[in-house]
Design a protein around this motif. Structure first.
Motif, short mmCIF file in Angstrom:
data_model
loop_
_atom_site.label_atom_id
_atom_site.label_comp_id
_atom_site.label_asym_id
_atom_site.label_seq_id
_atom_site.Cartn_x
_atom_site.Cartn_y
_atom_site.Cartn_z
N TYR A 1 7.17 4.89 39.66
CA TYR A 1 8.21 4.11 40.34
C TYR A 1 7.55 3.13 41.30
O TYR A 1 6.65 3.47 42.06
N LEU A 2 8.00 1.89 41.21
CA LEU A 2 7.51 0.86 42.12
C LEU A 2 8.71 0.14 42.71
O LEU A 2 9.71 -0.09 42.01
N PRO A 3 8.64 -0.24 43.97
CA PRO A 3 9.70 -1.08 44.54
C PRO A 3 9.80 -2.38 43.75
O PRO A 3 8.82 -2.80 43.08
N ALA A 4 10.93 -3.02 43.81
CA ALA A 4 11.18 -4.22 43.00
C ALA A 4 10.11 -5.29 43.21
O ALA A 4 9.64 -5.91 42.24
N ALA A 5 9.71 -5.50 44.45
CA ALA A 5 8.72 -6.54 44.73
C ALA A 5 7.38 -6.20 44.09
O ALA A 5 6.69 -7.08 43.54
N GLU A 6 6.98 -4.92 44.15
CA GLU A 6 5.72 -4.51 43.55
C GLU A 6 5.79 -4.57 42.03
O GLU A 6 4.83 -4.95 41.37
N ARG A 7 6.93 -4.20 41.47
CA ARG A 7 7.09 -4.29 40.03
C ARG A 7 7.00 -5.73 39.57
O ARG A 7 6.38 -6.04 38.54
N ARG A 8 7.60 -6.63 40.33
CA ARG A 8 7.54 -8.06 40.00
C ARG A 8 6.10 -8.55 40.00
O ARG A 8 5.67 -9.28 39.10
N LYS A 9 5.33 -8.12 41.01
CA LYS A 9 3.92 -8.52 41.07
C LYS A 9 3.14 -8.00 39.88
O LYS A 9 2.27 -8.69 39.34
N SER A 10 3.43 -6.77 39.47
CA SER A 10 2.70 -6.19 38.34
C SER A 10 3.04 -6.91 37.04
O SER A 10 2.17 -7.09 36.18
N ILE A 11 4.29 -7.35 36.91
CA ILE A 11 4.68 -8.13 35.73
C ILE A 11 3.97 -9.48 35.72
O ILE A 11 3.48 -9.94 34.69
N PHE B 1 6.43 -17.77 32.92
CA PHE B 1 5.24 -18.61 32.81
C PHE B 1 5.11 -19.53 34.02
O PHE B 1 4.01 -19.72 34.56
N GLN B 2 6.22 -20.08 34.46
CA GLN B 2 6.22 -20.96 35.62
C GLN B 2 5.70 -20.24 36.86
O GLN B 2 4.89 -20.78 37.61
N GLU B 3 6.16 -19.00 37.05
CA GLU B 3 5.79 -18.27 38.26
C GLU B 3 4.42 -17.61 38.15
O GLU B 3 3.71 -17.49 39.14
N ALA C 1 4.16 -4.37 27.64
CA ALA C 1 3.19 -3.29 27.41
C ALA C 1 2.06 -3.35 28.44
O ALA C 1 1.63 -2.32 28.97
N ALA C 2 1.60 -4.56 28.76
CA ALA C 2 0.52 -4.71 29.74
C ALA C 2 0.98 -4.30 31.13
O ALA C 2 0.18 -3.80 31.94
N ALA C 3 2.26 -4.50 31.41
CA ALA C 3 2.81 -4.15 32.72
C ALA C 3 3.36 -2.73 32.76
O ALA C 3 3.82 -2.28 33.82
N ALA C 4 3.34 -2.04 31.61
CA ALA C 4 3.87 -0.67 31.50
C ALA C 4 5.35 -0.62 31.86
O ALA C 4 5.81 0.27 32.60
N VAL C 5 6.11 -1.59 31.34
CA VAL C 5 7.56 -1.61 31.51
C VAL C 5 8.19 -1.92 30.16
O VAL C 5 7.49 -2.24 29.20
N ASN C 6 9.50 -1.84 30.07
CA ASN C 6 10.15 -2.29 28.84
C ASN C 6 10.57 -3.75 29.01
O ASN C 6 10.58 -4.29 30.12
N GLN C 7 10.90 -4.38 27.89
CA GLN C 7 11.23 -5.81 27.94
C GLN C 7 12.45 -6.09 28.81
O GLN C 7 12.53 -7.14 29.46
N ALA C 8 13.39 -5.16 28.83
CA ALA C 8 14.58 -5.36 29.64
C ALA C 8 14.22 -5.51 31.12
O ALA C 8 14.84 -6.30 31.85
N THR C 9 13.20 -4.78 31.56
CA THR C 9 12.78 -4.86 32.96
C THR C 9 12.27 -6.25 33.28
O THR C 9 12.50 -6.78 34.38
N ILE C 10 11.55 -6.85 32.33
CA ILE C 10 11.06 -8.21 32.56
C ILE C 10 12.21 -9.16 32.83
O ILE C 10 12.17 -9.97 33.77
N PHE C 11 13.26 -9.05 32.02
CA PHE C 11 14.38 -9.98 32.16
C PHE C 11 15.31 -9.62 33.32
O PHE C 11 16.21 -10.38 33.65
N GLU C 12 15.06 -8.48 33.94
CA GLU C 12 15.74 -8.19 35.20
C GLU C 12 15.14 -9.01 36.34
O GLU C 12 15.81 -9.30 37.34
N HIS C 13 13.87 -9.39 36.18
CA HIS C 13 13.16 -10.13 37.23
C HIS C 13 13.04 -11.62 36.92
O HIS C 13 12.95 -12.44 37.84
N PHE C 14 13.03 -11.98 35.63
CA PHE C 14 12.84 -13.37 35.23
C PHE C 14 13.86 -13.71 34.14
O PHE C 14 14.02 -12.94 33.19
N GLU C 15 14.48 -14.85 34.28
CA GLU C 15 15.57 -15.18 33.35
C GLU C 15 15.08 -15.52 31.95
O GLU C 15 15.84 -15.47 30.99
N SER C 16 13.79 -15.90 31.82
CA SER C 16 13.26 -16.26 30.51
C SER C 16 11.74 -16.16 30.54
O SER C 16 11.12 -16.04 31.61
#
Length: 223
Positions: free
Chosen positions: A20-30, A73-75, A53-68
């Motif tokens: 478990y990581l706080p949202a900000a830490e999870r975002r950094k790891s992604i 890539f921008q961030e 896979a590299a961030a050890a999350v599922n794809q849905a988690t990525i789109f919870e933090h980034f819209e696309s």
């Protein structure tokens, strides 16, 4: 003989729990995982499932933090690159504070070492950002990189020889650091690839402050 079907074995107990990581830490790891994936692939070729896979999350988690994927890539690539380029600009006041040629050379050496180290660090992001997509690369260069190169030339106003165009000086310095980073990244046995960075910075400083041509007035003058 018991003909009853056996209940399926519960394998969830053997699965490693995702930390478990706080949202900000999870975002950094992604973002860190995305930088790794984008650096070895282009924008179109990178897959969000590889980033997940590299961030050890599922794809849905990525789109919870980034819209696309493009927003990620921008961030992960473009913005850190712009920030690093801004940070690579030495302040003119630092050089103007020098009281002797030796002190100026020492300050230039420190600055050159930092610039070379920064360019080597961001080189994978640079290539991903500029060459992943032609339109994106052109936009990035025209809107962000070129103005920063121009600003580097402006910083050196009053410190360069008469007759030298400041924009060209800024572009040349950028090109030298980019070439150093490229050789460091891809080379195997070249001078830059194997050399200590302090020595690379020393050579860079000599080239950028004195050029490479021998003084024809005194051809036997030692270096």
């Amino acid at each position: 003989m018991d003909s009853a079907k056996k209940a399926p074995k519960d394998t969830t107990k053997n699965r490693p729990r995702r930390a478990y990581l706080p949202a900000a830490e999870r975002r950094k790891s992604i973002i860190a995982a995305a930088q790794e994936v984008f650096s070895r692939s282009n924008l179109k070729g990178a897959r969000t499932r590889d980033i997940a896979a590299a961030a050890a999350v599922n794809q849905a988690t990525i789109f919870e933090h980034f819209e696309s994927k493009e927003a990620l890539f921008q961030e992960a690539v473009v913005q850190p690159l712009i920030d690093a380029m801004r940070g690579m600009h030495a302040r003119r006041e630092t050089y103007e504070a020098a009281t002797s040629p030796d002190e100026l050379a020492a300050l230039a050496q420190v600055s050159a070492t930092r610039h070379v180290e920064d360019m080597i660090r961001i080189f994978p992001l640079f290539t991903a950002a500029l060459f992943s997509d032609p339109d994106l690369g052109q936009q990035l260069y025209r809107e962000h990189i070129a103005p920063l190169i121009h600003k580097r030339g402006e910083i050196l106003e009053g410190l360069v020889r008469d007759g030298l165009d400041l924009d060209f000086v800024g572009l040349t310095i950028f090109g030298m650091t980019f070439a150093i980073a490229m050789d460091r990244h891809f080379g195997e046995d070249g001078t830059v690839a194997q050399a200590d960075l302090s020595e690379v910075a020393r050579q860079f400083t000599r080239m950028s402050t004195g050029g490479f041509a021998r003084d024809r007035a005194d051809p036997d003058k030692p270096d």
